[in-house]
Design a protein around this motif. Structure first.
Motif, PDB file in Angstrom:
ATOM      1  N   TYR A 188       0.839  -1.201   0.000  1.00 11.32           N
ATOM      2  CA  TYR A 188       0.000   0.000   0.000  1.00 11.32           C
ATOM      3  C   TYR A 188       0.878   1.257   0.000  1.00 11.32           C
ATOM      4  O   TYR A 188       0.640   2.203  -0.758  1.00 11.32           O
ATOM      5  N   ARG A 189       1.883   1.280   0.858  1.00 15.21           N
ATOM      6  CA  ARG A 189       2.788   2.425   0.943  1.00 15.21           C
ATOM      7  C   ARG A 189       3.522   2.645  -0.384  1.00 15.21           C
ATOM      8  O   ARG A 189       3.649   3.782  -0.860  1.00 15.21           O
ATOM      9  N   ALA A 190       3.997   1.557  -0.998  1.00 18.72           N
ATOM     10  CA  ALA A 190       4.712   1.671  -2.270  1.00 18.72           C
ATOM     11  C   ALA A 190       3.786   2.193  -3.362  1.00 18.72           C
ATOM     12  O   ALA A 190       4.196   3.009  -4.192  1.00 18.72           O
ATOM     13  N   ALA A 191       2.535   1.762  -3.370  1.00 20.37           N
ATOM     14  CA  ALA A 191       1.588   2.227  -4.381  1.00 20.37           C
ATOM     15  C   ALA A 191       1.296   3.722  -4.206  1.00 20.37           C
ATOM     16  O   ALA A 191       1.194   4.462  -5.189  1.00 20.37           O
ATOM     17  N   ARG A 192       1.180   4.174  -2.981  1.00 20.38           N
ATOM     18  CA  ARG A 192       0.910   5.600  -2.733  1.00 20.38           C
ATOM     19  C   ARG A 192       2.089   6.485  -3.094  1.00 20.38           C
ATOM     20  O   ARG A 192       1.915   7.614  -3.522  1.00 20.38           O
ATOM     21  N   LEU A 193       3.322   5.951  -2.903  1.00 18.33           N
ATOM     22  CA  LEU A 193       4.518   6.737  -3.184  1.00 18.33           C
ATOM     23  C   LEU A 193       5.027   6.550  -4.605  1.00 18.33           C
ATOM     24  O   LEU A 193       6.020   7.165  -4.993  1.00 18.33           O
ATOM     25  N   GLY A 194       4.399   5.660  -5.357  1.00 16.64           N
ATOM     26  CA  GLY A 194       4.818   5.423  -6.731  1.00 16.64           C
ATOM     27  C   GLY A 194       6.103   4.615  -6.836  1.00 16.64           C
ATOM     28  O   GLY A 194       6.818   4.696  -7.834  1.00 16.64           O
ATOM     29  N   GLU A 195       6.396   3.820  -5.838  1.00 11.62           N
ATOM     30  CA  GLU A 195       7.593   2.974  -5.829  1.00 11.62           C
ATOM     31  C   GLU A 195       7.222   1.559  -6.264  1.00 11.62           C
ATOM     32  O   GLU A 195       6.047   1.190  -6.247  1.00 11.62           O
ATOM     33  N   PRO A 196       8.223   0.753  -6.656  1.00 13.72           N
ATOM     34  CA  PRO A 196       7.906  -0.640  -7.014  1.00 13.72           C
ATOM     35  C   PRO A 196       7.462  -1.432  -5.778  1.00 13.72           C
ATOM     36  O   PRO A 196       7.896  -1.155  -4.654  1.00 13.72           O
ATOM     37  N   ALA A 197       6.601  -2.390  -6.017  1.00 13.60           N
ATOM     38  CA  ALA A 197       6.076  -3.211  -4.921  1.00 13.60           C
ATOM     39  C   ALA A 197       7.178  -4.110  -4.358  1.00 13.60           C
ATOM     40  O   ALA A 197       8.070  -4.547  -5.089  1.00 13.60           O
ATOM     41  N   PRO A 198       7.132  -4.390  -3.053  1.00 13.55           N
ATOM     42  CA  PRO A 198       8.127  -5.288  -2.463  1.00 13.55           C
ATOM     43  C   PRO A 198       7.889  -6.731  -2.903  1.00 13.55           C
ATOM     44  O   PRO A 198       6.798  -7.078  -3.359  1.00 13.55           O
ATOM     45  N   PRO A 199       8.900  -7.593  -2.765  1.00 14.35           N
ATOM     46  CA  PRO A 199       8.688  -8.999  -3.132  1.00 14.35           C
ATOM     47  C   PRO A 199       7.700  -9.666  -2.172  1.00 14.35           C
ATOM     48  O   PRO A 199       7.590  -9.288  -1.011  1.00 14.35           O
TER      49      PRO A 199
END
Length: 80
Positions: A12-23
């Protein structure tokens, strides 16, 4: 909180910040186990011990466990 909850928070955090999703949890488990095995073999070689067991030793260790498993699975007679 377990690993799945942490993964969902991180996704969720990665999607909000526009970063790649964690494994995903467990995605690299096999690679880690192989690395541990290779490290142990390397340490055995450095210590002057054989890095692998002989076939005879492996068979001697595996045979009792295999027989025990087979014998535990066969149906047992019922007592009246």
């Amino acid at each position: 909180m377990n690993a799945l909850h942490q993964y969902l928070f991180d996704t969720y955090r990665a999607a909000r910040l526009g970063e790649p999703a964690p494994p995903e949890p467990g995605a690299h488990d096999v690679a880690v186990l192989r690395a541990v095995r290779d490290r142990r073999r390397f340490e055995r070689v450095l210590a002057g011990r054989p890095s692998r067991r002989s076939f005879r030793t492996a068979l001697r260790r595996a045979l009792p466990m295999t027989l025990r498993t087979v014998l535990d699975r066969r149906p047992r007679p019922r007592s009246c």
